[in-house]
Design a protein around this motif. Structure first.
Motif, mmCIF file in Angstrom:
data_model
loop_
_atom_site.group_PDB
_atom_site.id
_atom_site.type_symbol
_atom_site.label_atom_id
_atom_site.label_comp_id
_atom_site.label_asym_id
_atom_site.label_seq_id
_atom_site.Cartn_x
_atom_site.Cartn_y
_atom_site.Cartn_z
ATOM 1 N N PHE A 1 38.204 57.502 -0.861
ATOM 2 C CA PHE A 1 37.226 56.044 -0.751
ATOM 3 C C PHE A 1 35.519 56.574 -0.810
ATOM 4 O O PHE A 1 35.350 57.929 -0.646
ATOM 5 N N ASP A 2 34.703 55.555 -1.215
ATOM 6 C CA ASP A 2 33.435 55.894 -1.153
ATOM 7 C C ASP A 2 32.885 55.445 0.094
ATOM 8 O O ASP A 2 33.033 54.296 0.519
ATOM 9 N N HIS A 3 31.775 56.244 0.559
ATOM 10 C CA HIS A 3 30.947 55.707 1.804
ATOM 11 C C HIS A 3 30.226 54.400 1.156
ATOM 12 O O HIS A 3 29.798 54.213 -0.073
ATOM 13 N N ARG A 4 29.423 53.577 1.969
ATOM 14 C CA ARG A 4 28.706 52.724 1.655
ATOM 15 C C ARG A 4 27.487 52.981 0.754
ATOM 16 O O ARG A 4 26.934 54.220 0.821
ATOM 17 N N SER B 1 31.547 53.000 -5.877
ATOM 18 C CA SER B 1 31.599 51.474 -6.170
ATOM 19 C C SER B 1 31.800 50.849 -4.833
ATOM 20 O O SER B 1 31.953 49.661 -4.870
ATOM 21 N N SER B 2 31.542 51.518 -3.878
ATOM 22 C CA SER B 2 31.325 50.733 -2.612
ATOM 23 C C SER B 2 30.081 49.802 -2.513
ATOM 24 O O SER B 2 28.922 50.401 -2.875
ATOM 25 N N ALA B 3 30.347 48.974 -1.801
ATOM 26 C CA ALA B 3 28.943 48.165 -1.491
ATOM 27 C C ALA B 3 27.822 48.748 -0.700
ATOM 28 O O ALA B 3 28.073 49.658 0.224
ATOM 29 N N PRO B 4 26.495 48.252 -0.904
ATOM 30 C CA PRO B 4 25.704 49.210 -0.021
ATOM 31 C C PRO B 4 25.525 48.791 1.357
ATOM 32 O O PRO B 4 26.030 47.547 1.460
#
Length: 245
Positions: free
Chosen positions: A41-44, A48-51
Motif C-alpha cells: 500500500f501507499d501512504h497518503r 496513487s494514494s489520495a493526499p
C-alpha cells in the motif's frame, strides 16, 4: 481512508502487509518474491494514494491500514514495515489485535534530535522537494549502489505530494513510540543496516531490547533502504520469521 494497494500471491497463503518508508511507494518491494499473499500500500500522498487533508500522526497513518484491512475483510495479518512503515507497524501491534507477527526494518521508536526534520520541513515548505531530494536519497543507499536504481527512487520521490510528505514528516518527527514497545507481545524480528545513518543500528537494538519476543539482525553493506540494496538477505530473514506457525 483506504490507501491505494495491491494484493498479489496465492489465495491460500498468509497475508503479509508491506509498509513503505517515507518518500517511497510500493516500488520499494519490487525485488521481493516471498511465499505469502503480499499486500502493498501507499501512504497518503505517495504513489496513487489520495493526499492528506490536514495534519496527521502515526496513529492516523495506522488507521489507514486498519481501514484497508477492514475493506479487504482481513482479520489478522503479518506485517513488515520499513522506517515510517515500521513506525506504523509498531503502533498497530501495540494498540490493535490485527498483527500476528511483526517485522521492523531500519526504523526507530523516536527521534531525540528533531532539528534535522525541522530544517527539511522548512525547505520543503519554501522550495518544494527538488532542493532536498539528493540529501534524502543519499541517506537511502550506500555510495557504491547502482546509480540507475538510485535515480529511479529519486524520480519517484519527486512525484510525492509535497504537503503530504510534510505531514508525514511531521508525524515522524513528533512521534514517541517508546512507551508502546512493552505492549507489543507478538513475535517480532528487528532488522538494521550497518551503514544506515538515518536510523542507525542502535535504534534497532533499543527496540529489540524492549520487546518481550524479538530477534535482532544487522545487515552489512546496506543503508536505510536495505530492502532495496539487500532484498535476498532480508527475504531469507523474513521467510524464516513469518514462515514459522
Amino acid at each position: 481512508m483506504i490507501p491505494h494497494h495491491t494484493l498479489t500471491g496465492p489465495d491460500d497463503a498468509p497475508v503479509l502487509v508491506l509498509g513503505n518508508a517515507l518518500g517511497t511507494t510500493t516500488e520499494l518491494w519490487r525485488e521481493f518474491s516471498l511465499p505469502f499473499r503480499l499486500l502493498r500500500f501507499d501512504h497518503r500522498g505517495h504513489g496513487s494514494s489520495a493526499p492528506v487533508s490536514g495534519p496527521c500522526t502515526i496513529e492516523t497513518l495506522a488507521a489507514d491500514v486498519v481501514d484497508l484491512l477492514d475493506h479487504l475483510e482481513l482479520r489478522q495479518v503479518y506485517y513488515c514495515g520499513v522506517s515510517l512503515g515500521g513506525m506504523v507497524g509498531m503502533w498497530l501491534a501495540a494498540h490493535t489485535d490485527r498483527i500476528s507477527r511483526l517485522a521492523l526494518v531500519c526504523t526507530t521508536a523516536w527521534h531525540p534530535d528533531k532539528s534535522g526534520w525541522d530544517e527539511r520541513i522548512g525547505i520543503l515548505r519554501d522550495f518544494g522537494m527538488e532542493p532536498v531530494a539528493d540529501t534524502i536519497v543519499s541517506r537511502w543507499f550506500t555510495p557504491a549502489f547502482s546509480p540507475a536504481v538510485v535515480a529511479h527512487f529519486r524520480a519517484e520521490l519527486l512525484k510525492v505530494d509535497v504537503p503530504s510528505y510534510i505531514a508525514c514528516a511531521e508525524a515522524v518527527r513528533d512521534m514517541d513510540l517508546r512507551p508502546d514497545l512493552v505492549k507489543i507481545d507478538v513475535p517480532t524480528v528487528v532488522i538494521a543496516a550497518a551503514q544506515d545513518h538515518a536510523t542507525p543500528p542502535e535504534c534497532a537494538r533499543h527496540i529489540a531490547d524492549e520487546l518481550p519476543d524479538s530477534d535482532l539482525y544487522i545487515v552489512g553493506d546496506a543503508a536505510h533502504l536495505a530492502v532495496v540494496e539487500k532484498p535476498r538477505t532480508i527475504s531469507v530473514i523474513l521467510d524464516g520469521h513469518f514462515g514459522v506457525d
